[in-house]
Design an enzyme around this catalytic site. Structure first.
Site, PDB file in Angstrom:
ATOM      1  N   CYS A   8       0.874  -1.185   0.000  1.00  0.00           N
ATOM      2  CA  CYS A   8       0.000   0.000   0.000  1.00  0.00           C
ATOM      3  C   CYS A   8       0.905   1.228   0.000  1.00  0.00           C
ATOM      4  CB  CYS A   8      -0.978  -0.028   1.176  1.00  0.00           C
ATOM      5  SG  CYS A   8      -0.204  -0.014   2.808  1.00  0.00           S
ATOM      6  N   ASN A  11       2.292   1.449   4.396  1.00  0.00           N
ATOM      7  CA  ASN A  11       2.599   0.184   5.079  1.00  0.00           C
ATOM      8  C   ASN A  11       2.301   0.246   6.581  1.00  0.00           C
ATOM      9  OD1 ASN A  11       5.485  -2.021   5.618  1.00  0.00           O
ATOM     10  ND2 ASN A  11       3.402  -2.598   5.132  1.00  0.00           N
ATOM     11  N   CYS A  13      -1.429   0.754   7.400  1.00  0.00           N
ATOM     12  CA  CYS A  13      -2.866   0.448   7.536  1.00  0.00           C
ATOM     13  C   CYS A  13      -3.246  -0.800   6.723  1.00  0.00           C
ATOM     14  CB  CYS A  13      -3.742   1.624   7.105  1.00  0.00           C
ATOM     15  SG  CYS A  13      -3.446   3.150   8.041  1.00  0.00           S
ATOM     16  N   ARG A  14      -3.334  -0.654   5.393  1.00  0.00           N
ATOM     17  CA  ARG A  14      -3.914  -1.730   4.582  1.00  0.00           C
ATOM     18  C   ARG A  14      -2.993  -2.934   4.391  1.00  0.00           C
ATOM     19  NH1 ARG A  14      -5.109   2.083  -0.315  1.00  0.00           N
ATOM     20  NH2 ARG A  14      -3.243   3.006   0.609  1.00  0.00           N
ATOM     21  N   SER A  15      -1.739  -2.703   3.950  1.00  0.00           N
ATOM     22  CA  SER A  15      -0.905  -3.875   3.636  1.00  0.00           C
ATOM     23  C   SER A  15      -0.483  -4.674   4.871  1.00  0.00           C
ATOM     24  CB  SER A  15       0.280  -3.521   2.729  1.00  0.00           C
ATOM     25  OG  SER A  15       1.143  -2.605   3.326  1.00  0.00           O
ATOM     26  N   ASP A 130      -7.988   3.835   0.983  1.00  0.00           N
ATOM     27  CA  ASP A 130      -7.065   4.279   2.029  1.00  0.00           C
ATOM     28  C   ASP A 130      -7.865   4.813   3.227  1.00  0.00           C
ATOM     29  OD1 ASP A 130      -5.204   5.555   3.575  1.00  0.00           O
ATOM     30  OD2 ASP A 130      -4.412   6.819   1.961  1.00  0.00           O
TER      31      ASP A 130
HETATM   32  P1  4NP Z   1      -1.796   2.773   4.098  1.00  0.00           P
HETATM   33  O1  4NP Z   1      -2.419   4.150   4.655  1.00  0.00           O
HETATM   34  O2  4NP Z   1      -1.246   3.087   2.705  1.00  0.00           O
HETATM   35  O3  4NP Z   1      -2.969   1.866   4.042  1.00  0.00           O
HETATM   36  O4  4NP Z   1      -0.730   2.367   5.076  1.00  0.00           O
HETATM   37  C1  4NP Z   1      -1.679   5.336   4.696  1.00  0.00           C
HETATM   38  C2  4NP Z   1      -0.850   5.571   5.777  1.00  0.00           C
HETATM   39  C3  4NP Z   1      -0.147   6.758   5.847  1.00  0.00           C
HETATM   40  C4  4NP Z   1      -0.276   7.704   4.845  1.00  0.00           C
HETATM   41  C5  4NP Z   1      -1.105   7.454   3.766  1.00  0.00           C
HETATM   42  C6  4NP Z   1      -1.808   6.265   3.694  1.00  0.00           C
HETATM   43  N1  4NP Z   1       0.424   8.940   4.924  1.00  0.00           N
HETATM   44  O5  4NP Z   1       0.259   9.785   4.035  1.00  0.00           O
HETATM   45  O6  4NP Z   1       1.186   9.126   5.895  1.00  0.00           O
END
Ligand code: 4NP
Length: 165
Positions: A8, A11, A13-15, A130
């Site tokens: 994602c 790294n 939340c989703r992955s 996201d």
């Molecule tokens: P992820 O979510 O891609 O599912 O881990 C996010 C976590 C942090 C950010 C964006 C998406 N960020 O911009 O910090």
């Protein structure tokens, strides 16, 4: 050995949720993952903002409610080497795919797919949204998509590989 990388943006939340949920489902059918096993799984982010951090506390708590422990995972950024090392590089959304295609060698690009491409709800739901700037219920929504996607992915791997031998 089959190597799967869940990807994602951050790294956190989703992955890592996909990594934890998929590992949990493997364990439930008696399959272990690791360097000495038939399957190796990991997760990474296209961005480096959260390198070394544990998953977002909202992702951890949501997973914990379903008996999945994410607390020991640590965020890392994807590397060029990952494109050689992994067989399946599964992106949560299309932005992740375009970010990866920019750094992936041409002869490895076929490894990059949407995580939900193996899901029976694809193409109705093709991306995992996201949840980072969302609320608790967004994390719950995303968890449920990942849970279903992981079950479908597991079914795919069980049908195509002899994982438990
Ligand atoms: P992820 O979510 O891609 O599912 O881990 C996010 C976590 C942090 C950010 C964006 C998406 N960020 O911009 O910090």
């Amino acid at each position: 050995m089959i190597k799967i990388l869940f990807v994602c943006l951050g790294n956190i939340c989703r992955s890592p949720t996909a990594e934890g949920v998929f590992r949990h489902k493997l364990n439930q059918v008696g399959i272990r993952d690791g360097y000495l096993e038939n399957i190796y799984i990991d997760s990474a982010g296209t961005g480096a903002y959260h390198t070394g951090h544990a998953p977002d506390i909202r992702a951890q708590q949501t997973a914990q409610n379903y008996g999945v422990d994410l607390s020991k995972l640590k965020a890392r950024q994807i590397t060029r080497q990952d494109f050689n090392d992994y067989d399946y590089i599964l992106a949560m959304d299309r932005d992740n795919i375009s970010n990866m295609k920019r750094m992936c060698p041409k002869d490895q690009q076929q490894k990059i797919k949407l995580f939900l491409e193996y899901s029976k709800n694809y193409p109705t739901i093709s991306e995992v949204p996201d949840p980072y700037t969302g609320e608790r219920e967004d994390f719950e929504y995303v968890y449920n998509i990942i849970d279903q996607g992981s079950s479908d992915l597991l079914e795919y791997f069980l049908n195509h590989y002899a994982l438990s031998q």
